[in-house]
Design an enzyme around this catalytic site. Structure first.
Site, short mmCIF file in Angstrom:
data_model
loop_
_atom_site.label_atom_id
_atom_site.label_comp_id
_atom_site.label_asym_id
_atom_site.label_seq_id
_atom_site.Cartn_x
_atom_site.Cartn_y
_atom_site.Cartn_z
N GLU A 93 -51.74 -17.53 -2.30
CA GLU A 93 -51.74 -16.05 -2.22
C GLU A 93 -51.77 -15.36 -3.57
O GLU A 93 -52.59 -14.43 -3.73
CB GLU A 93 -50.52 -15.55 -1.43
N HIS A 147 -52.61 -2.97 6.85
CA HIS A 147 -52.66 -3.89 5.72
C HIS A 147 -51.62 -3.51 4.66
O HIS A 147 -50.95 -4.36 4.08
CB HIS A 147 -54.08 -3.90 5.14
N HIS A 189 -54.68 -12.84 7.81
CA HIS A 189 -55.96 -12.55 7.16
C HIS A 189 -57.11 -13.27 7.86
O HIS A 189 -58.22 -12.74 7.95
CB HIS A 189 -55.89 -12.89 5.67
CU1 CUO Z 1 -54.10 -8.78 2.18
CU2 CUO Z 1 -56.04 -10.18 -0.08
O1 CUO Z 1 -55.62 -8.54 0.87
O2 CUO Z 1 -54.24 -10.26 0.86
#
Ligand code: CUO
Length: 665
Positions: free
Chosen positions: A321, A177, A203
């Site tokens: 985002e 991540h 995600h």
């Molecule tokens: Cu990767 Cu919210 O954690 O975008």
């Protein structure tokens, strides 16, 4: 590449938190008169968060300066001068960003973030215990120094959510991540093909995999966090420190409330929950009206059926985002996803009255440890799915492939058909690369993690055409039953389908046998490089034979789902999953790519390819990203089995058995 460049780059990453300087004004002789903009505004020792706009600004200012270097030597020299003046996390982020995004540095590799910042992966208590042990060692005493960690992690098993701690706190998903947000940063002006769509898809797949894992331990699927005015039932206590001085991450008690954001130390305007609700409502309006409104007041249509320009999901991803430089109208649609992370990360101290640090939801390297991460991202995905439901279902033509029939599919492990196994495994990192234990020997970190026995897919296909046919092979898995033990309808199962692999094959006329190894998956990153992997190569052996090849010659940039979590855990008594294999026409899937060698082409499904287009023209998640057509081949579509009535699609039951012991590989 000269090996020394790689070795010298490593020195920038080593014990980065342990330089003595605490920041402040940077004398011009240290910066060479460079204007670092806002990069110095983030104090050392504090969390750097890409979810905070002022931190993104600081990162941009620093990266702009470092991007002007044109050789590894220049980068190493300049970054070395700045290292002890900048926030440690910002520094590592910016150097890594430049190495990944600048063509000239593509041969350099990043060391695992686990070794750079061990305190983001292992509780402070374990690190302190080791320090005490080291301090007690008589001088010159040789000792094996190992910190063991896992598999219980930060949990007690008293709460249902603790059953999946081993997964949420896995070093590999958190490292992935961190890398993903480095490869696809918001507001950094880097070209990223279909970035907004990849934000949605990567995600979505993380949440799908979390839900698969939950069903393995008899937990229901995660519930989205869409009402921000009721308490968040599950708390989280990471037991980690956010810096090397022992400052703890913020924690969250069970049943904490999100509150209006009122902190001044993160350079943000105050944000009210009401404003977040308005942004959500505007996104929903756009989805149902079929367009967004840009800054000039013009309509920006949202559709995934376009042949030129951006897909609707990409536009929506950029707005949600959010990436202010790509959003059609950042003022109007806001910064919903990023600020959600922050509001959740500050339930314990929304106004800074307690002078507490942000919670783990504020850092991409730690956020996936917290159960609320998945609740938040299920909410985010819910909005994207609301959009996907407005798109027309795929047609028979979209889904089928004439003259190609998948006759049989199976997975083989140790000659066992369709019987896969998972268990525990160990991975070692060197904790003393990131933290200075002042120990005679390296201090190792031995982490327990879930793993699986490797396996191969065997796919028999008949091409009844007269000519060879190039196809894309798409492989997904999903649990066959819901938590009540019932088989699922298409729509109930739709968002559980998790991509396992995607690759191309050329079918000769007649029978074909495709064999593909699980380790070659298009979603995974085969390895995390340690400092040792990347360090100087050993000298030739005494007998003159060559040293083993360095592990850094692979095409690798750190992004990718951990290979050890390719499979969900399954159950001790065995759990049934469905393997979905679909062949599609490569002529319809292919994307014209710029010529040149591919770099960082591991894990393309989740990470794309640097400097190239996303190598699949279909919408990401195809064919499960849309509702099914009501009728297919004159039959009503009620479950995934109705898709498998098409010749180019096959559905196979497989069993995953969790052995709960050390895995033999
Ligand atoms: Cu990767 Cu919210 O954690 O975008």
């Amino acid at each position: 590449m000269a090996a020394t460049d790689q070795t010298r780059i490593l020195s920038l990453y080593e014990q980065v938190s342990y330089t003595s300087d605490t920041g402040g004004d940077v004398p011009t002789d240290r910066t060479g008169g460079l204007n670092l903009g806002t990069a110095l505004n983030i104090p050392r020792g504090r969390v750097f968060s890409t979810f905070v706009q002022s931190h993104r600004r600081a990162a941009k200012d620093l990266c702009d300066v470092l991007m002007r270097t044109s050789s590894p030597i220049q980068l190493i020299e300049l970054a070395g001068r700045l290292r002890d003046r900048l926030n440690e996390n910002l520094f590592i982020y910016a150097v890594s960003f430049v190495i990944l995004h600048k063509q000239e540095f593509r041969n350099l590799r990043l060391p695992s973030i686990v070794e750079v910042f061990p305190h983001k992966f292992v509780p402070a208590e374990e690190l302190t215990k080791m320090q005490v042990t080291v301090n007690k060692l008589p001088p010159n005493q040789e000792a094996q120094l190992v910190i063991e960690y896992g598999p219980e992690f930060a949990s007690t098993n008293l709460k249902p959510e603790h059953r999946v701690s081993y997964w949420r706190e896995d070093y590999g998903i958190n490292s992935h991540h961190w890398h993903w947000h480095l490869v696809y940063p918001a507001e950094m002006d880097v070209p990223g093909d279909r970035k907004g769509e990849l934000f949605y898809y990567m995600h979505q797949q993380m949440v799908a995999r979390y839900d698969m894992e939950r069903l393995s331990v008899d937990l229901n699927r995660v519930e989205k966090l869409e009402n921000w005015r009721v308490p968040i039932s599950d708390g989280y206590f990471s037991k980690l420190t956010s810096n090397n001085s022992g400052r703890a991450w913020g924690t969250r008690q069970d049943d904490s409330l999100m509150k209006d954001f009122r902190r001044t130390d993160f350079g943000l305007e105050f944000i009210d929950i009401t404003v977040m609700e308005i942004w959500m409502s505007r996104l929903m309006d756009a989805i149902h009206q079929g367009y967004m409104i840009n800054r000039n007041g013009d309509r920006v249509p949202l559709s995934d059926n376009v042949t030129t320009g951006k897909l609707g999901i990409e536009i929506l991803g950029d707005a949600f985002e959010a990436d202010a430089s790509l959003s059609p109208n950042a003022l109007f649609y806001g910064d919903l996803h990023n600020l959600g992370h922050l509001m959740i990360a500050f339930t314990h101290d929304n106004d800074g009255a307690h002078k507490e640090e942000i919670g783990v939801m504020g850092d991409s390297a730690t956020a996936m440890r917290d159960p609320v991460f998945y609740r938040w991202h299920k909410f985010v995905d819910g909005i994207f799915q609301e959009y996907k439901m407005t798109q027309p279902p795929y047609t028979l033509e979209d889904l089928s492939l004439p003259n190609v029939v998948v006759d049989k599919v199976g997975v083989l492990r140790d000659n066992q058909l369709n019987q896969l196994t998972t268990g525990w495994n160990l991975r070692e990192f060197e904790a003393s690369r990131g933290l200075d234990f002042n120990a005679p020997n390296p201090v190792m970190l031995r982490i327990t993690h879930l793993d699986h026995a490797p396996f191969n897919y065997h796919i028999q296909v008949t091409n009844s055409g007269a000519a060879p046919k190039k196809v894309t092979v798409r492989i997904f898995i999903a649990p066959k039953h819901n938590v009540r033990g019932l088989e699922m309808s298409f729509m109930e199962q739709r968002l559980l389908w998790s991509e396992m692999d995607k690759f191309t094959e050329t079918l000769k006329p007649g029978k074909n046998q495709i064999v593909r190894a699980s380790k070659d998956s298009s979603i995974t990153n085969p390895n995390e490089f340690t400092f040792r992997d990347l360090g100087p190569r050993p000298p030739p052996a005494a007998d003159g034979s060559a040293p083993p090849p360095a592990n850094n010659e692979f095409n690798f940039c750190g992004c990718g789902w951990p290979e050890h979590l390719l499979l969900p855990r399954g159950k001790p008594e065995g759990m049934t999953y469905q393997l979905f294999v679909m062949l599609t026409d490569y002529e319809k899937d292919k994307v014209e790519e710029p010529k040149g060698p591919r770099k960082c082409a591991n894990a393309v499904s989740f990470c794309g390819i640097l400097d190239a287009k996303y190598p699949d023209k279909r919408p990401m998640g195809f064919p499960f990203d849309r509702r099914p057509p009501p009728i297919l081949n004159n039959e009503m579509v009620t479950s995934v089995a109705d898709y498998a009535s098409l010749g180019n699609i096959s559905l196979t039951d497989i069993t995953i058995t969790f052995l709960n012991n050390q895995l033999k590989k």
